[in-house]
Design a protein around this motif. Structure first.
Motif, mmCIF file in Angstrom:
data_model
loop_
_atom_site.group_PDB
_atom_site.id
_atom_site.type_symbol
_atom_site.label_atom_id
_atom_site.label_comp_id
_atom_site.label_asym_id
_atom_site.label_seq_id
_atom_site.Cartn_x
_atom_site.Cartn_y
_atom_site.Cartn_z
ATOM 1 N N LEU A 188 -2.465 47.782 -23.238
ATOM 2 C CA LEU A 188 -1.165 47.968 -23.804
ATOM 3 C C LEU A 188 -0.927 47.722 -25.123
ATOM 4 O O LEU A 188 -0.083 48.437 -25.787
ATOM 5 N N ILE A 189 -1.541 46.787 -25.473
ATOM 6 C CA ILE A 189 -1.336 46.561 -27.047
ATOM 7 C C ILE A 189 -1.611 47.656 -27.966
ATOM 8 O O ILE A 189 -1.036 47.964 -28.945
ATOM 9 N N GLY A 190 -2.705 48.379 -27.595
ATOM 10 C CA GLY A 190 -3.229 49.488 -28.416
ATOM 11 C C GLY A 190 -2.186 50.459 -28.164
ATOM 12 O O GLY A 190 -1.818 51.300 -29.199
ATOM 13 N N THR A 191 -1.595 50.642 -27.058
ATOM 14 C CA THR A 191 -0.497 51.746 -26.934
ATOM 15 C C THR A 191 0.642 51.570 -27.610
ATOM 16 O O THR A 191 1.376 52.354 -28.267
ATOM 17 N N LEU A 192 1.163 50.372 -27.550
ATOM 18 C CA LEU A 192 2.172 49.938 -28.241
ATOM 19 C C LEU A 192 2.180 49.972 -29.732
ATOM 20 O O LEU A 192 3.187 50.448 -30.505
ATOM 21 N N THR A 193 1.027 49.530 -30.132
ATOM 22 C CA THR A 193 0.402 49.719 -31.729
ATOM 23 C C THR A 193 0.512 51.462 -32.040
ATOM 24 O O THR A 193 1.338 51.759 -33.154
ATOM 25 N N ALA A 194 -0.114 52.210 -31.416
ATOM 26 C CA ALA A 194 0.120 53.722 -31.687
ATOM 27 C C ALA A 194 1.469 54.151 -31.470
ATOM 28 O O ALA A 194 1.944 54.917 -32.276
ATOM 29 N N LEU A 195 2.413 53.475 -30.570
ATOM 30 C CA LEU A 195 3.712 54.180 -30.493
ATOM 31 C C LEU A 195 4.441 53.707 -32.015
ATOM 32 O O LEU A 195 5.241 54.546 -32.383
ATOM 33 N N ALA A 196 4.373 52.422 -32.025
ATOM 34 C CA ALA A 196 5.178 51.938 -33.378
ATOM 35 C C ALA A 196 4.628 52.635 -34.691
ATOM 36 O O ALA A 196 5.366 52.796 -35.547
ATOM 37 N N ALA A 197 3.217 52.892 -34.772
ATOM 38 C CA ALA A 197 2.779 53.337 -35.654
ATOM 39 C C ALA A 197 3.065 52.810 -37.163
ATOM 40 O O ALA A 197 3.732 53.382 -38.284
ATOM 41 N N PRO A 198 2.750 51.727 -37.294
ATOM 42 C CA PRO A 198 3.105 50.676 -38.344
ATOM 43 C C PRO A 198 2.401 51.278 -39.609
ATOM 44 O O PRO A 198 1.137 51.575 -39.819
ATOM 45 N N ARG A 199 3.185 51.347 -40.780
ATOM 46 C CA ARG A 199 2.767 52.038 -41.881
ATOM 47 C C ARG A 199 3.317 51.292 -43.320
ATOM 48 O O ARG A 199 4.545 50.798 -43.059
ATOM 49 N N PRO A 200 2.624 51.254 -44.409
ATOM 50 C CA PRO A 200 3.024 50.648 -45.627
ATOM 51 C C PRO A 200 4.634 51.417 -46.033
ATOM 52 O O PRO A 200 4.506 52.625 -45.841
ATOM 53 N N ALA A 201 5.550 50.605 -46.203
ATOM 54 C CA ALA A 201 7.025 51.068 -46.665
ATOM 55 C C ALA A 201 6.684 52.035 -48.029
ATOM 56 O O ALA A 201 6.140 51.435 -48.969
ATOM 57 N N GLU A 202 7.590 53.144 -48.108
ATOM 58 C CA GLU A 202 7.374 53.702 -49.510
ATOM 59 C C GLU A 202 8.269 53.197 -50.293
ATOM 60 O O GLU A 202 9.435 52.598 -50.195
#
Length: 202
Positions: A188-202
């Protein structure tokens, strides 16, 4: 006579209410029963919690504070949303789910009892709004601390986390298999991380 502060009295009443809920169920919780459990006169107790509804709201608040503390462990030293999701949800599960089936039953019973009782009907919606708000704020703080943005709204992510973790907890309450639950939580944690797709702010 030993003086007991209002805060101490409140903690004593909530602890007794929890014990009674675990033992007898939320539906059977009464102001008189809690008064008898604590040895506090009913009239005195009603100065702290005027009604049963007030007491049930306070129980939700009490559990909320524990959830918040467990999740915030994930904010300490974690770098970004992905690490925080892992640390916080793992700590939450270890502290508030594994071996705490009684506490989780209280949570579900609170929801069902308040939904089925007209005078308490608003508590269930309030309870879940509180959970979602807590999760959204937690995720937003985690991402902001690492200068990240995410692919979905924080409110939407919070609702997905809440729904998913609720499902895992219910399965665990019905069939408490620790090894299966640990594996499912990691997935579940992996799925939530993929859903959120955090990335550095531009």
């Amino acid at each position: 006579m030993t003086y007991i502060s209002a805060d101490e009295r409140k903690k004593e009443i909530l602890a007794a209410a929890r014990r009674l809920c675990v033992r007898d169920g939320v539906a059977k919780l009464s102001m008189r029963g809690v008064a008898e459990e604590t040895g506090i006169p009913l009239g005195t107790m009603q100065h702290v919690f005027r009604t049963r509804g007030d007491l049930l709201r306070a129980l939700v608040d009490d559990v909320d504070a524990e959830i918040d503390a467990a999740l915030r462990t994930g904010l300490v030293g974690a770098k970004g949303l992905a690490a925080t999701l892992h640390a916080g949800l793992t700590t939450f599960w270890e502290e508030m789910v594994a071996g705490q089936v009684g506490l989780q039953l209280i949570q579900y019973e609170l929801t069902l009892t308040t939904l089925r009782t007209q005078s308490l009907h608003g508590i269930a919606a309030w309870q879940y709004r509180r959970y979602a708000e807590l999760l959204a704020q937690w995720c937003q703080e985690a991402a902001a601390s690492a200068g990240e943005t995410i692919a979905v709204g924080y409110d939407a992510l919070a609702r997905v986390i809440l729904a998913s973790v609720d499902g895992l907890i219910l399965q665990y309450v019905v069939d408490p298999d620790a090894e299966r639950a640990a594996g499912d939580l990691e997935m579940l944690i992996g799925t939530l991380t993929a859903l959120a797709a955090p990335r550095p702010a531009e």
